[in-house]
Design a protein around this motif. Structure first.
Motif, short mmCIF file in Angstrom:
data_model
loop_
_atom_site.label_atom_id
_atom_site.label_comp_id
_atom_site.label_asym_id
_atom_site.label_seq_id
_atom_site.Cartn_x
_atom_site.Cartn_y
_atom_site.Cartn_z
N ALA A 128 -13.00 -4.90 -12.65
CA ALA A 128 -14.34 -5.15 -12.11
C ALA A 128 -14.77 -6.55 -12.53
N ALA A 129 -15.17 -7.36 -11.59
CA ALA A 129 -15.60 -8.74 -11.82
C ALA A 129 -14.50 -9.59 -12.46
N GLY A 130 -13.23 -9.16 -12.30
CA GLY A 130 -12.10 -9.92 -12.84
C GLY A 130 -11.84 -11.17 -12.02
N ALA A 131 -11.33 -12.20 -12.67
CA ALA A 131 -11.10 -13.49 -12.01
C ALA A 131 -10.13 -13.37 -10.83
N GLY A 132 -9.12 -12.53 -10.92
CA GLY A 132 -8.13 -12.40 -9.84
C GLY A 132 -8.41 -11.26 -8.89
N SER A 133 -9.45 -10.48 -9.15
CA SER A 133 -9.76 -9.31 -8.33
C SER A 133 -10.62 -9.66 -7.14
N LEU A 134 -10.55 -8.83 -6.11
CA LEU A 134 -11.41 -8.95 -4.94
C LEU A 134 -12.26 -7.68 -4.88
N ASP A 135 -13.56 -7.84 -5.05
CA ASP A 135 -14.47 -6.70 -5.01
C ASP A 135 -14.77 -6.38 -3.55
N ALA A 136 -13.79 -5.79 -2.89
CA ALA A 136 -13.87 -5.52 -1.45
C ALA A 136 -15.01 -4.56 -1.13
N LYS A 137 -15.67 -4.83 -0.02
CA LYS A 137 -16.75 -3.97 0.48
C LYS A 137 -16.42 -3.38 1.84
N ALA A 147 -6.36 -7.66 19.39
CA ALA A 147 -7.08 -8.52 18.45
C ALA A 147 -8.35 -7.88 17.91
N ALA A 148 -8.83 -6.82 18.57
CA ALA A 148 -10.07 -6.17 18.14
C ALA A 148 -9.87 -5.46 16.80
N THR A 149 -10.93 -5.39 16.03
CA THR A 149 -10.90 -4.68 14.74
C THR A 149 -12.02 -3.66 14.69
N GLN A 150 -11.85 -2.72 13.79
CA GLN A 150 -12.92 -1.78 13.49
C GLN A 150 -13.12 -1.81 11.98
N ASP A 151 -14.38 -1.91 11.56
CA ASP A 151 -14.72 -2.02 10.13
C ASP A 151 -15.14 -0.69 9.55
N PHE A 152 -14.77 -0.48 8.27
CA PHE A 152 -15.14 0.71 7.52
C PHE A 152 -15.54 0.29 6.12
N PRO A 153 -16.41 1.05 5.47
CA PRO A 153 -16.76 0.71 4.09
C PRO A 153 -15.55 0.94 3.17
N TRP A 154 -15.40 0.05 2.18
CA TRP A 154 -14.35 0.19 1.15
C TRP A 154 -15.07 0.57 -0.13
N SER A 155 -14.84 1.77 -0.60
CA SER A 155 -15.53 2.26 -1.80
C SER A 155 -14.54 2.69 -2.88
N TYR A 156 -13.37 2.06 -2.89
CA TYR A 156 -12.29 2.48 -3.79
C TYR A 156 -12.06 1.52 -4.95
N GLY A 157 -13.01 0.66 -5.20
CA GLY A 157 -12.92 -0.26 -6.32
C GLY A 157 -12.33 -1.60 -5.94
N PRO A 158 -12.35 -2.55 -6.89
CA PRO A 158 -11.81 -3.89 -6.63
C PRO A 158 -10.30 -3.85 -6.44
N LEU A 159 -9.81 -4.82 -5.71
CA LEU A 159 -8.38 -4.94 -5.41
C LEU A 159 -7.78 -5.99 -6.34
N ALA A 160 -6.65 -5.65 -6.94
CA ALA A 160 -5.96 -6.59 -7.84
C ALA A 160 -5.07 -7.54 -7.05
N GLY A 161 -4.83 -8.70 -7.62
CA GLY A 161 -3.85 -9.63 -7.05
C GLY A 161 -2.50 -9.39 -7.70
N LYS A 162 -1.43 -9.81 -7.03
CA LYS A 162 -0.09 -9.70 -7.62
C LYS A 162 -0.03 -10.64 -8.81
N ALA A 163 0.93 -10.44 -9.68
CA ALA A 163 1.06 -11.18 -10.92
C ALA A 163 0.83 -12.67 -10.75
N GLY A 164 -0.17 -13.19 -11.47
CA GLY A 164 -0.47 -14.61 -11.47
C GLY A 164 -1.20 -15.10 -10.22
#
Length: 183
Positions: A128-137, A147-164
């Protein structure tokens, strides 16, 4: 003895020529006839399917893996899904594209009206609030060939980046290929 093989060969040749069709056109030539409709279908479009982000097995803490199932239901005419689904995660103006699972080989699926297919988003939860994390919403879902997209809420926590790396540059997540669902 030789007359029988020659007679059989002549008969086969005559039947083959007859099967080719001799329908002439107005010019006295012959027309090629189209073969029966093939199994080819148009690509499924976001506007003709129902997309549902199902209850997930969310990653409970940073470093844990979570799985988010997504169900596609065809509500229109027969269509195909070929390739990986498109998945993007966003947080404000920062976004990450989730790649297809490198170990998986997608297959072409044909969906009749009311058929369903599924895929999963597998991710590693970040700090949470980590430098490499993405707090996806928001998670954006697209289908191959649309090309069309459909949006949904993301409520599963921040996403980590791969090593480094940061999650925005190289998210520690993947998308499975489509699979038929149901019977």
């Amino acid at each position: 003895m030789r007359a029988i093989p020659i007679a059989v060969t002549a008969l086969v040749a005559a039947l083959t020529l007859t099967a080719c069709g001799g329908g002439g056109d107005d010019d006295g030539g012959t027309k090629a006839t189209a073969s029966p409709a093939s199994d080819a279908s148009a690509a499924c479009k976001v506007g003709q399917v129902g997309i549902e982000v199902d209850p997930a097995s969310a990653a409970p803490a940073a470093g844990d893996t979570g799985i988010v199932p997504v169900t596609i239901t065809n509500t229109g005419a027969q269509c195909t899904l070929e390739g990986f689904p498109g998945v993007g995660l966003t947080s404000g103006e920062v976004s990450a594209t989730v790649a297809g699972d490198e170990a998986a080989q997608p297959e072409k699926l044909t969906l009749a009206k009311d058929d369903t297919a599924t895929f999963t988003i597998t991710y590693v939860r970040g700090e949470a609030a980590g430098a490499g994390s993405l707090d996806a919403k928001t998670v954006q879902v697209s289908l191959p060939g649309d090309a069309a997209t459909q949006d949904f809420p993301w409520s599963y926590g921040p996403l980590a980046g791969k090593a480094g790396k940061t999650a925005a540059d190289d998210p520690d997540a993947s998308v499975s290929p489509f699979q038929h669902a149901g019977d």
